[in-house]
Design an enzyme around this catalytic site. Structure first.
Site, PDB file in Angstrom:
ATOM      1  N   HIS A 265       3.574  -4.712   1.071  1.00  0.00           N
ATOM      2  CA  HIS A 265       2.940  -5.154  -0.174  1.00  0.00           C
ATOM      3  C   HIS A 265       2.833  -6.687  -0.215  1.00  0.00           C
ATOM      4  O   HIS A 265       1.748  -7.242  -0.396  1.00  0.00           O
ATOM      5  CB  HIS A 265       3.753  -4.647  -1.378  1.00  0.00           C
ATOM      6  CG  HIS A 265       3.241  -5.121  -2.699  1.00  0.00           C
ATOM      7  ND1 HIS A 265       2.425  -4.354  -3.492  1.00  0.00           N
ATOM      8  CD2 HIS A 265       3.401  -6.292  -3.353  1.00  0.00           C
ATOM      9  CE1 HIS A 265       2.115  -5.035  -4.587  1.00  0.00           C
ATOM     10  NE2 HIS A 265       2.694  -6.216  -4.528  1.00  0.00           N
ATOM     11  N   GLU A 266       3.968  -7.351  -0.017  1.00  0.00           N
ATOM     12  CA  GLU A 266       3.957  -8.821  -0.056  1.00  0.00           C
ATOM     13  C   GLU A 266       3.109  -9.359   1.100  1.00  0.00           C
ATOM     14  O   GLU A 266       2.449 -10.390   0.960  1.00  0.00           O
ATOM     15  CB  GLU A 266       5.378  -9.385  -0.007  1.00  0.00           C
ATOM     16  CG  GLU A 266       6.294  -8.947  -1.172  1.00  0.00           C
ATOM     17  CD  GLU A 266       5.724  -9.191  -2.562  1.00  0.00           C
ATOM     18  OE1 GLU A 266       4.940 -10.142  -2.733  1.00  0.00           O
ATOM     19  OE2 GLU A 266       6.047  -8.407  -3.484  1.00  0.00           O
ATOM     20  N   HIS A 269      -0.406  -9.701  -0.028  1.00  0.00           N
ATOM     21  CA  HIS A 269      -0.596 -10.957  -0.768  1.00  0.00           C
ATOM     22  C   HIS A 269      -0.693 -12.132   0.213  1.00  0.00           C
ATOM     23  O   HIS A 269      -1.522 -13.024   0.063  1.00  0.00           O
ATOM     24  CB  HIS A 269       0.602 -11.228  -1.687  1.00  0.00           C
ATOM     25  CG  HIS A 269       0.655 -10.383  -2.921  1.00  0.00           C
ATOM     26  ND1 HIS A 269      -0.359 -10.345  -3.839  1.00  0.00           N
ATOM     27  CD2 HIS A 269       1.625  -9.558  -3.413  1.00  0.00           C
ATOM     28  CE1 HIS A 269      -0.020  -9.535  -4.845  1.00  0.00           C
ATOM     29  NE2 HIS A 269       1.177  -9.030  -4.608  1.00  0.00           N
ATOM     30  N   GLU A 295      -3.409  -8.376  -6.462  1.00  0.00           N
ATOM     31  CA  GLU A 295      -2.714  -7.084  -6.384  1.00  0.00           C
ATOM     32  C   GLU A 295      -3.572  -6.039  -5.670  1.00  0.00           C
ATOM     33  O   GLU A 295      -3.049  -5.111  -5.070  1.00  0.00           O
ATOM     34  CB  GLU A 295      -2.348  -6.585  -7.781  1.00  0.00           C
ATOM     35  CG  GLU A 295      -1.095  -7.229  -8.338  1.00  0.00           C
ATOM     36  CD  GLU A 295       0.143  -7.034  -7.460  1.00  0.00           C
ATOM     37  OE1 GLU A 295       0.363  -5.916  -6.962  1.00  0.00           O
ATOM     38  OE2 GLU A 295       0.894  -8.003  -7.278  1.00  0.00           O
TER      39      GLU A 295
HETATM   40 CO    CO Z   1       2.366  -7.828  -5.881  1.00  0.00          CO
END
Ligand code: CO
Length: 501
Positions: A265-266, A269, A295
């Protein structure tokens, strides 16, 4: 004065401001990863000082002059120059309306409030955090009064993270989303097929998890020479330009997926930040188009990609090399375990299907809180009631209930909806990706994500904040944001996983 000269002068000024912002960012990163617990207060003072310097820079009469001098040239400007001016004006007006002493006090409060939240969460005692939260909420209300609002006070906060977003629009999107999720969830609950994920629990050595996390990060396209991975209570990403992008994760030795998916997830980003064009340095546009678009990227990598059957097919043999627990696990079993649906208490651990309900709960609470229809005192009861009503679960303690997220401790009200909107943006983009490149998921089985990452680079990442989220999603998909694609995606995926239709 010529337009070009004026723009160059502005960029020079913005580059100084960016340097200050980067210094502040490194201190925030340090506070959340490495700081000795006794150092919090004095570091808070450093932050207070630097933030007041940044405040002075962005509210200085010089910025007012830049805006006045550039505005007459608006029609001659290219898209990038127009957006530089628009963002500068927004930032200037938002900041200038807050009296400096109130702003400095607020920054100090937030750093103490974050520390109090961590203590409270460790002790699982909301009472420790409550007085800080009360002050943070009062500040939010005070700021909204400076900034002004039209129909709903909460709109002012939403607009900070997603330009032009209002409670009116969001109520509509979220009610569609909620109906969609509940429809799928009811079918899943009624299914005779039961999935198994027992093998994801056991003992997973932290060192090996870290190695695997780093390996997968590079695989999905994160450049470790322009970034790093550390540990924090609540995983996050921060960056100082596009050459220093820092991710954190959080290892749990009794469980396999938590750290891995936090890292992916990170990583999503991070890949976004690393690929924003160098040309946007010192323009104020070298950042994501919005929090929700950000996101959309992290959740795309985490869920649409990371929890796809194709990616599982690549990941399983790799996971087997690290952990013998998976020796006899088949691809179907692995894929099903990764997508196990269970209504649960913790947002960050929630499955892809029920996740949106966690966000809708927070959205409804924030809206009421900011409009003064509930108080911080009533927060815990409201929280627990909504969890019971929407998800059928009740927190046994504050740590797994009201204290689970750090967002309110630093005043990020209005941020939560970004996560759910990110899912919608991501699914809508995925739909277009599959139309343009129908075989793209086949390559994922071999661990080749290059085509996907390249497509996202071109369509999303490189542009930074040149386009507003509305423009960006229209440019990419030809349509405005809507919940349809995400709901269709959920139906396709979960009906097949649970043998229902
Ligand atoms: Co996030």
């Amino acid at each position: 004065m010529e337009l070009k000269e004026k723009i160059d002068e502005l960029k020079d000024y913005l580059s100084q401001y960016e340097r200050l912002e980067q210094a502040i960012g490194i201190i925030y990163w340090d506070m959340r990863t490495n700081i000795p617990s006794k150092a919090g207060e004095s570091r808070g003072k450093v932050l207070e000082y630097l933030s007041s310097e940044a405040f002075k820079m962005i509210t200085s009469p010089k910025v007012g002059e830049f805006i006045n001098d550039l505005t007459p040239y608006k029609d001659e400007m290219n898209k990038v120059e127009q957006r530089i001016l628009q963002e500068l004006e927004k930032n200037y007006n938002e900041t200038k309306k807050i009296p400096q002493d109130r702003y400095v006090e607020y920054v100090g409060l937030c750093s103490n409030s974050e520390i109090a939240w961590e203590k409270a969460k460790d002790a699982s005692d909301f009472e420790i955090f409550k007085p800080y939260l009360e002050k943070v909420v009062e500040f939010q209300k005070e700021f909204i009064n400076y900034w002004g609002y039209k129909n709903n006070k909460y709109d002012t906060l939403l607009d900070k993270y997603e330009l032009g977003l209002t409670t009116e629009k969001l109520d509509k999107i979220f009610s569609e989303l909620k109906d969609g999720i509940i429809e799928v969830l009811n079918k899943v609950k009624g299914s005779k097929k039961k999935l198994n994920r027992d093998f994801l629990y056991g003992h997973f050595d932290e060192g090996k998890q870290k190695e695997l996390s780093l390996f997968i990060l590079e695989k999905i396209g994160f450049d470790m020479e322009a970034g790093r991975l550390d540990v924090s209570v609540h995983p996050f990403t921060t960056n100082f330009g596009n050459k220093d992008v820092r991710l954190t994760t959080n290892y749990h030795e009794d469980e396999f997926t938590s750290a891995l998916f936090s890292t992916i997830h990170e990583g999503g980003h991070g890949i976004y930040e690393q690929n924003i064009s160098d040309d946007l340095e010192s323009t104020g546009l070298q950042q994501g188009a919005s929090m929700a678009i950000h996101e959309s990227q992290s959740r795309f990598y985490e869920n649409i990609l990371g929890r796809s059957k194709e990616f599982c097919s690549y990941l399983l043999p790799v996971a087997k090399e690290y952990f013998s627990d998976f020796k006899d696990v088949t691809l179907d079993e692995f894929y099903e375990a990764m997508n196990y649906v269970e209504t649960s208490l913790i947002r960050t651990e929630a499955d892809e299907l029920t996740y949106g309900l966690h966000i809708i709960i927070r959205y409804e609470i924030e809206k009421e809180l900011i409009n003064g229809r509930i108080t911080v005192n009533e927060l815990k009861d409201t929280w627990n009631k909504k969890y019971k009503e929407y998800l059928g679960v009740e927190p046994k303690n504050d740590a797994e209930g009201i204290l689970q997220d750090m967002h309110w401790s630093d005043g990020s009200f209005g941020y939560f909806p970004s996560y759910a909107l990110g899912n919608l943006y991501g699914a809508q983009m995925f739909n277009t990706l599959l139309k343009e490149k129908p075989n793209v998921m086949e390559e994922v089985k071999n661990g080749n994500l290059t085509d996907i990452t390249k497509w996202l680079n071109e369509k999303v990442h490189v542009h930074g904040a040149i386009y507003t989220p509305e423009e960006l999603i229209k440019n990419i998909t030809g349509e405005e944001l809507n919940a349809k694609y995400f709901i269709d995606y959920l139906k396709n995926k979960y009906y097949s996983l649970y043998d229902v239709e």
